[in-house]
Design a protein around this motif. Structure first.
Motif, PDB file in Angstrom:
ATOM      1  N   ALA A 323      13.439  -2.359  46.263  1.00  0.00           N
ATOM      2  CA  ALA A 323      13.826  -2.716  47.352  1.00  0.00           C
ATOM      3  C   ALA A 323      13.438  -2.022  48.780  1.00  0.00           C
ATOM      4  O   ALA A 323      12.959  -2.266  49.551  1.00  0.00           O
ATOM      5  CB  ALA A 323      15.364  -3.088  47.644  1.00  0.00           C
ATOM      6  N   THR A 324      13.748  -0.822  48.649  1.00  0.00           N
ATOM      7  CA  THR A 324      13.214   0.111  49.620  1.00  0.00           C
ATOM      8  C   THR A 324      11.811   0.271  49.654  1.00  0.00           C
ATOM      9  O   THR A 324      11.046   0.308  50.665  1.00  0.00           O
ATOM     10  CB  THR A 324      13.816   1.489  49.533  1.00  0.00           C
ATOM     11  N   ALA A 337       0.156  -3.734  45.337  1.00  0.00           N
ATOM     12  CA  ALA A 337      -0.160  -4.547  44.350  1.00  0.00           C
ATOM     13  C   ALA A 337       0.779  -4.141  42.997  1.00  0.00           C
ATOM     14  O   ALA A 337       1.428  -4.750  42.200  1.00  0.00           O
ATOM     15  CB  ALA A 337      -1.689  -4.472  43.649  1.00  0.00           C
ATOM     16  N   THR A 338       1.119  -2.942  42.873  1.00  0.00           N
ATOM     17  CA  THR A 338       2.000  -2.325  41.715  1.00  0.00           C
ATOM     18  C   THR A 338       3.239  -2.695  42.064  1.00  0.00           C
ATOM     19  O   THR A 338       4.078  -3.264  41.250  1.00  0.00           O
ATOM     20  CB  THR A 338       1.835  -0.763  41.810  1.00  0.00           C
ATOM     21  N   VAL A 339       3.900  -2.406  43.313  1.00  0.00           N
ATOM     22  CA  VAL A 339       5.182  -2.833  43.712  1.00  0.00           C
ATOM     23  C   VAL A 339       5.307  -4.403  43.679  1.00  0.00           C
ATOM     24  O   VAL A 339       6.401  -4.749  43.072  1.00  0.00           O
ATOM     25  CB  VAL A 339       5.490  -2.351  45.208  1.00  0.00           C
ATOM     26  N   ALA A 340       4.381  -5.323  44.022  1.00  0.00           N
ATOM     27  CA  ALA A 340       4.496  -6.519  43.928  1.00  0.00           C
ATOM     28  C   ALA A 340       4.623  -6.902  42.547  1.00  0.00           C
ATOM     29  O   ALA A 340       5.585  -8.038  42.080  1.00  0.00           O
ATOM     30  CB  ALA A 340       3.278  -7.359  44.633  1.00  0.00           C
ATOM     31  N   ALA A 341       3.858  -6.498  41.574  1.00  0.00           N
ATOM     32  CA  ALA A 341       3.976  -6.680  40.130  1.00  0.00           C
ATOM     33  C   ALA A 341       5.489  -6.640  39.528  1.00  0.00           C
ATOM     34  O   ALA A 341       6.035  -7.190  38.958  1.00  0.00           O
ATOM     35  CB  ALA A 341       2.803  -6.379  39.409  1.00  0.00           C
ATOM     36  N   VAL A 342       5.885  -5.300  40.016  1.00  0.00           N
ATOM     37  CA  VAL A 342       7.273  -4.860  39.297  1.00  0.00           C
ATOM     38  C   VAL A 342       8.231  -5.683  39.638  1.00  0.00           C
ATOM     39  O   VAL A 342       9.162  -6.004  39.195  1.00  0.00           O
ATOM     40  CB  VAL A 342       7.370  -3.415  39.479  1.00  0.00           C
ATOM     41  N   ARG A 424      23.199  -9.585  47.219  1.00  0.00           N
ATOM     42  CA  ARG A 424      22.856  -8.947  48.586  1.00  0.00           C
ATOM     43  C   ARG A 424      21.780  -9.944  48.960  1.00  0.00           C
ATOM     44  O   ARG A 424      21.708 -10.218  50.205  1.00  0.00           O
ATOM     45  CB  ARG A 424      22.050  -7.813  48.239  1.00  0.00           C
ATOM     46  N   HIS A 425      20.715 -10.715  48.105  1.00  0.00           N
ATOM     47  CA  HIS A 425      19.986 -11.568  48.531  1.00  0.00           C
ATOM     48  C   HIS A 425      20.201 -12.941  47.747  1.00  0.00           C
ATOM     49  O   HIS A 425      20.520 -12.680  46.423  1.00  0.00           O
ATOM     50  CB  HIS A 425      18.433 -11.060  48.379  1.00  0.00           C
ATOM     51  N   ALA A 432      11.051 -14.723  48.431  1.00  0.00           N
ATOM     52  CA  ALA A 432      10.213 -14.470  49.774  1.00  0.00           C
ATOM     53  C   ALA A 432       9.704 -13.003  49.703  1.00  0.00           C
ATOM     54  O   ALA A 432       8.633 -12.629  50.128  1.00  0.00           O
ATOM     55  CB  ALA A 432      10.937 -14.679  51.090  1.00  0.00           C
ATOM     56  N   LYS A 433      10.510 -11.847  49.250  1.00  0.00           N
ATOM     57  CA  LYS A 433      10.274 -10.624  49.411  1.00  0.00           C
ATOM     58  C   LYS A 433       8.898 -10.424  48.363  1.00  0.00           C
ATOM     59  O   LYS A 433       7.950  -9.815  48.915  1.00  0.00           O
ATOM     60  CB  LYS A 433      11.119  -9.768  48.797  1.00  0.00           C
ATOM     61  N   CYS A 434       9.019 -10.976  47.404  1.00  0.00           N
ATOM     62  CA  CYS A 434       7.758 -11.037  46.404  1.00  0.00           C
ATOM     63  C   CYS A 434       6.471 -11.658  47.057  1.00  0.00           C
ATOM     64  O   CYS A 434       5.318 -11.144  46.818  1.00  0.00           O
ATOM     65  CB  CYS A 434       8.261 -11.847  45.226  1.00  0.00           C
ATOM     66  N   ALA A 435       6.667 -12.730  47.805  1.00  0.00           N
ATOM     67  CA  ALA A 435       5.508 -13.514  48.353  1.00  0.00           C
ATOM     68  C   ALA A 435       4.996 -12.684  49.440  1.00  0.00           C
ATOM     69  O   ALA A 435       3.737 -12.492  49.521  1.00  0.00           O
ATOM     70  CB  ALA A 435       5.957 -14.867  48.702  1.00  0.00           C
TER      71      ALA A 435
END
Length: 456
Positions: A323-324, A337-342, A424-425, A432-435
């Protein structure tokens, strides 16, 4: 002064003494000394000591650097002397042959060695310069204080995920290792499958063996099949750094094993989920720490699920870190790209678990607010499997001090109306974070494509 960890080599069966340390005891940062959780923590530490002792790892005599060096030199002279007491000219290959002979066919011979392992630089200082060192005797050393190759700086490199983690001994704060002849570090991977770096300060060489991560699952299967009696007694044996099989045995099983010699003023870097082991050819000093470029993230996600399966304490809360990193991606588009996929994979798994738990097993849902009625589960762990509860956790009225993850809600037999999930969410907020991450990744990809086109 160093507390030398002693261990015996020999005895076959994959048991190995003289290694580089064992399990790190799990701290209980949110509980006061003397509490039940603190007692439980001491019990875990005691259990780890008992396990290590079973395999020949015991606390040895206290040594200074000089006394350990003298002991190592004396041991090598006596052990490898010719008839008449004349010391032999021993090569690294000679030492290597004797090391594996002791492991594979000790013929009843037991050899005890000492390893000054896991010495916290937070307490005794690093062997490398830091910005607070005056360096009055050698001002030229100051330039290394900010070097990216200074192992004290590597966890906090701008590209390292661990820059967002608080100082943790052995992970983001280096450990020192003082080895002697034939002392060893048994087969293991790093905590959370991190990268590691080991810098050889001075002394005799180390010999390393490593296995590519692609063969790690096969390696684990071979270890369990070859040493069933040990794994039956201790299922999480591979976490204890006390088992070893020779490269020959592993190669016969179709597992490639690579060898490297590490000499003074050189580095060894191990990659995520790559098993490694080795031994010291004589007295030496090295310093090691973990680091985590963004390509570590997928390995870290796998490690988290393995830790939950094994009910193992997690020194880094993976989903909390993830999340950070989501927020940090606004300033570091190359990571998107990597953070989005994971993140997408973890969010989908989280939503599946919530759907399975609510409302069939958990009747109430409340957003975390930092109150008694809606506690913030930051840095809280599941009572059963020790999973990170940063995103969501469950509490039942029957035992209000216990918290469970969504995997373990079935541990409580009460009706759903008595249980509450603190989140928490919402699922929509996580989506929305993923998008947003995926949008940043597309933008970063477009910029990169245009840059490549300009170069061409």
């Amino acid at each position: 002064r160093m507390g030398g960890g002693g261990g015996r080599m020999g005895g076959g069966g994959g048991r190995m003494g003289g290694g580089g340390g064992g399990q790190k005891p799990a701290p209980a940062p949110d509980t006061p000394p003397g509490s039940a959780a603190d007692d439980d923590d001491r019990a875990k530490e005691k259990k780890a000591e008992v396990i290590l002792a079973q395999y020949g790892f015991t606390s040895g005599e206290r040594h200074t650097v000089k006394t350990l060096e003298r002991y190592s030199d004396y041991f090598k002279r006596k052990y490898f002397s010719r008839p008449g007491g004349v010391p032999a000219n021993v090569t690294i290959r000679d030492l290597e042959g004797e090391f594996w002979r002791l492991v594979e066919s000790p013929a009843g011979r037991s050899v005890e060695v000492i390893y000054g392992a896991d010495i916290a630089t937070m307490e005794v200082g690093s062997g490398l310069t830091n910005k607070d060192d005056p360096c009055d005797d050698n001002p030229d050393q100051l330039k290394y204080a900010t070097s990216p190759w200074n192992v004290c700086n590597m966890p906090y490199n701008p590209s390292s995920c661990l820059k967002h983690v608080e100082a943790t001994t052995g992970i983001t704060v280096p450990w020192l290792y003082f080895g002697m002849t034939l002392s060893t570090f048994c087969w293991h991977v790093e905590d959370h499958h991190f990268y590691s770096v080991n810098y050889h300060h001075f002394g005799d060489p180390k010999v390393w063996y490593s296995i590519p991560a692609a063969y790690s699952e096969k390696f684990e299967e071979v270890m369990r099949r070859r040493l069933p009696h040990l794994f039956k007694a201790q299922p999480d044996l591979l976490h204890s750094l006390v088992t070893i099989l020779s490269p020959k045995v592993l190669r016969d099983e179709g597992i490639p094993v690579y060898r490297a010699e590490q000499h003074p003023r050189s580095y060894i870097i191990t990659f995520p989920y790559a098993y490694h082991a080795g031994f010291n050819t004589g007295f030496n000093c090295a310093e090691a720490v973990n680091f985590a470029p963004v390509d570590w993230l997928p390995y870290g996600a796998v490690a988290t699920e393995q830790y939950v399966r094994d009910r193992r304490y997690q020194s880094v809360a993976h989903d909390q870190l993830l999340a950070t990193l989501c927020d940090a991606c606004e300033e570091r588009p190359s990571h998107c790209a990597t953070v989005a996929a994971v993140m997408r994979e973890r969010v989908e798994r989280e939503k599946e678990r919530r759907a399975a738990a609510v409302p069939s097993r958990v009747g109430n849902s409340v957003r975390m607010a930092g109150t008694d009625e809606a506690p913030d589960l930051f840095e809280r762990d599941c009572h059963k499997c020790q999973a990170d509860l940063n995103w969501a956790g469950v509490r039942c009225e029957c035992k209000p001090k216990r918290l469970y993850c969504l995997r373990c809600v079935k541990e409580c037999g009460c009706g759903p109306h008595r249980s509450t999930m603190f989140y928490r969410h919402t699922g929509e907020e996580l989506d929305a974070k993923c998008a947003r991450l995926e949008e940043l990744a597309r933008e970063a990809g477009g910029v990169a494509d245009r840059a490549v086109a300009q170069v061409r």
